[in-house]
Design a protein around this motif. Structure first.
Motif, PDB file in Angstrom:
ATOM      1  N   SER A  18       0.807  -1.219   0.000  1.00  0.00           N
ATOM      2  CA  SER A  18       0.000   0.000   0.000  1.00  0.00           C
ATOM      3  C   SER A  18       0.843   1.274   0.000  1.00  0.00           C
ATOM      4  O   SER A  18       0.348   2.343  -0.343  1.00  0.00           O
ATOM      5  N   THR A  19       2.126   1.168   0.354  1.00  0.00           N
ATOM      6  CA  THR A  19       2.992   2.349   0.377  1.00  0.00           C
ATOM      7  C   THR A  19       3.722   2.567  -0.940  1.00  0.00           C
ATOM      8  O   THR A  19       4.354   3.591  -1.126  1.00  0.00           O
ATOM      9  N   GLY A  20       3.683   1.589  -1.842  1.00  0.00           N
ATOM     10  CA  GLY A  20       4.367   1.719  -3.126  1.00  0.00           C
ATOM     11  C   GLY A  20       5.248   0.525  -3.419  1.00  0.00           C
ATOM     12  O   GLY A  20       5.138  -0.531  -2.788  1.00  0.00           O
ATOM     13  N   LEU A  61      -2.183 -10.350  -2.919  1.00  0.00           N
ATOM     14  CA  LEU A  61      -2.337 -11.391  -1.907  1.00  0.00           C
ATOM     15  C   LEU A  61      -2.494 -10.781  -0.521  1.00  0.00           C
ATOM     16  O   LEU A  61      -1.707  -9.913  -0.121  1.00  0.00           O
ATOM     17  N   ALA A  62      -3.481 -11.267   0.214  1.00  0.00           N
ATOM     18  CA  ALA A  62      -3.654 -10.889   1.617  1.00  0.00           C
ATOM     19  C   ALA A  62      -2.515 -11.514   2.426  1.00  0.00           C
ATOM     20  O   ALA A  62      -1.900 -12.493   1.980  1.00  0.00           O
ATOM     21  N   PRO A  63      -2.219 -10.989   3.612  1.00  0.00           N
ATOM     22  CA  PRO A  63      -1.109 -11.526   4.403  1.00  0.00           C
ATOM     23  C   PRO A  63      -1.144 -13.041   4.585  1.00  0.00           C
ATOM     24  O   PRO A  63      -0.111 -13.705   4.461  1.00  0.00           O
ATOM     25  N   GLU A  64      -2.314 -13.605   4.833  1.00  0.00           N
ATOM     26  CA  GLU A  64      -2.394 -15.051   5.070  1.00  0.00           C
ATOM     27  C   GLU A  64      -2.038 -15.869   3.825  1.00  0.00           C
ATOM     28  O   GLU A  64      -1.677 -17.043   3.930  1.00  0.00           O
ATOM     29  N   ASP A  65      -2.117 -15.269   2.642  1.00  0.00           N
ATOM     30  CA  ASP A  65      -1.741 -15.953   1.401  1.00  0.00           C
ATOM     31  C   ASP A  65      -0.330 -15.596   0.945  1.00  0.00           C
ATOM     32  O   ASP A  65       0.159 -16.131  -0.040  1.00  0.00           O
ATOM     33  N   ALA A  66       0.307 -14.670   1.651  1.00  0.00           N
ATOM     34  CA  ALA A  66       1.662 -14.241   1.298  1.00  0.00           C
ATOM     35  C   ALA A  66       2.625 -14.741   2.376  1.00  0.00           C
ATOM     36  O   ALA A  66       2.956 -15.927   2.410  1.00  0.00           O
ATOM     37  N   TYR A  67       3.046 -13.861   3.272  1.00  0.00           N
ATOM     38  CA  TYR A  67       4.055 -14.225   4.276  1.00  0.00           C
ATOM     39  C   TYR A  67       3.488 -14.304   5.686  1.00  0.00           C
ATOM     40  O   TYR A  67       4.237 -14.305   6.664  1.00  0.00           O
ATOM     41  N   LEU A 124       8.039  -9.194   5.361  1.00  0.00           N
ATOM     42  CA  LEU A 124       6.810  -8.823   4.656  1.00  0.00           C
ATOM     43  C   LEU A 124       5.551  -9.361   5.338  1.00  0.00           C
ATOM     44  O   LEU A 124       4.451  -9.254   4.796  1.00  0.00           O
ATOM     45  N   ALA A 125       5.708  -9.939   6.533  1.00  0.00           N
ATOM     46  CA  ALA A 125       4.542 -10.449   7.273  1.00  0.00           C
ATOM     47  C   ALA A 125       3.583  -9.302   7.580  1.00  0.00           C
ATOM     48  O   ALA A 125       4.000  -8.173   7.826  1.00  0.00           O
ATOM     49  N   GLY A 126       2.297  -9.613   7.515  1.00  0.00           N
ATOM     50  CA  GLY A 126       1.271  -8.630   7.845  1.00  0.00           C
ATOM     51  C   GLY A 126       0.929  -7.679   6.712  1.00  0.00           C
ATOM     52  O   GLY A 126       0.061  -6.835   6.862  1.00  0.00           O
ATOM     53  N   LYS A 127       1.579  -7.821   5.564  1.00  0.00           N
ATOM     54  CA  LYS A 127       1.353  -6.895   4.453  1.00  0.00           C
ATOM     55  C   LYS A 127       0.520  -7.540   3.348  1.00  0.00           C
ATOM     56  O   LYS A 127       0.703  -8.706   3.022  1.00  0.00           O
ATOM     57  N   THR A 128      -0.369  -6.747   2.776  1.00  0.00           N
ATOM     58  CA  THR A 128      -1.059  -7.131   1.553  1.00  0.00           C
ATOM     59  C   THR A 128      -0.122  -6.747   0.412  1.00  0.00           C
ATOM     60  O   THR A 128       0.316  -5.596   0.321  1.00  0.00           O
ATOM     61  N   LEU A 129       0.219  -7.716  -0.420  1.00  0.00           N
ATOM     62  CA  LEU A 129       1.241  -7.532  -1.450  1.00  0.00           C
ATOM     63  C   LEU A 129       0.658  -7.689  -2.850  1.00  0.00           C
ATOM     64  O   LEU A 129      -0.181  -8.561  -3.081  1.00  0.00           O
ATOM     65  N   THR A 130       1.149  -6.861  -3.755  1.00  0.00           N
ATOM     66  CA  THR A 130       0.760  -6.971  -5.162  1.00  0.00           C
ATOM     67  C   THR A 130       1.990  -7.346  -5.975  1.00  0.00           C
ATOM     68  O   THR A 130       3.020  -6.667  -5.895  1.00  0.00           O
ATOM     69  N   PHE A 131       1.863  -8.434  -6.712  1.00  0.00           N
ATOM     70  CA  PHE A 131       2.920  -8.910  -7.597  1.00  0.00           C
ATOM     71  C   PHE A 131       2.521  -8.601  -9.024  1.00  0.00           C
ATOM     72  O   PHE A 131       1.412  -8.916  -9.452  1.00  0.00           O
TER      73      PHE A 131
END
Length: 159
Positions: A18-20, A61-67, A124-131
């Motif tokens: 969300s920060t870039g 990906l939501a945190p539970e699907d990422a790290y 990267l735990a707790g972060k929603t990530l975009t790949f």
């Protein structure tokens, strides 16, 4: 060729939250992985299945699907000599430690003369990530790659 089990995939990616933008392989050597060998996040690997060279994939990906979510009880105390990656440590620095499951990246929370408190949550735990993934090439894995369980870079064996 479509991405399927035992296909070697060459790709570039950009990872953001969300920060870039957090990191990107663009401007450097493309990455390789062998599909179906659990070498990346399962939902990302599933999103790449069936794609071909030239395709792009954007996946959030939501945190539970990422790290994973941040675990509050993830602070451990270890001897400073087991921290790898710098000679002098300060709170907030990233370090590598050897665990039973291999090397793991940790964050230094507090450091003393001989002991350090580390946070073992993935950075990267707790972060929603975009790949954002750009598939450059897809080829069948060689018999050697299949036997080793991973892709080999240009020029052959690289480990």
């Amino acid at each position: 060729m479509q991405i399927s089990d035992n296909a070697v995939v060459q790709f570039h990616y950009t990872l953001s939250d969300s920060t870039g933008e957090l990191e990107s392989s663009k401007g450097s050597t493309p990455l390789l992985y062998m599909h179906g060998q659990q070498q990346m996040l399962p939902k990302l690997e599933a999103a790449l299945a069936g794609k071909t060279a030239g395709d792009t994939v954007e996946l959030t990906l939501a945190p539970e699907d990422a790290y994973g979510e941040i675990k509050q009880n993830a602070i451990q105390s270890i001897q400073v000599k087991y921290l790898h990656g710098a000679k002098k440590w300060k709170p907030g620095m990233k370090a590598w430690v050897q665990t039973e499951e291999g090397q793991r990246q940790v964050t230094v929370v507090k450091v003393g003369m001989f002991k350090a408190d580390i946070d073992v949550n993935h950075p990267l735990a707790g972060k929603t990530l975009t790949f954002n993934v750009e598939i450059l090439n897809v080829r069948p894995a060689t018999s050697e790659e299949i036997a080793h369980g991973h892709a080999h870079g240009e020029g052959g064996h690289q480990h």
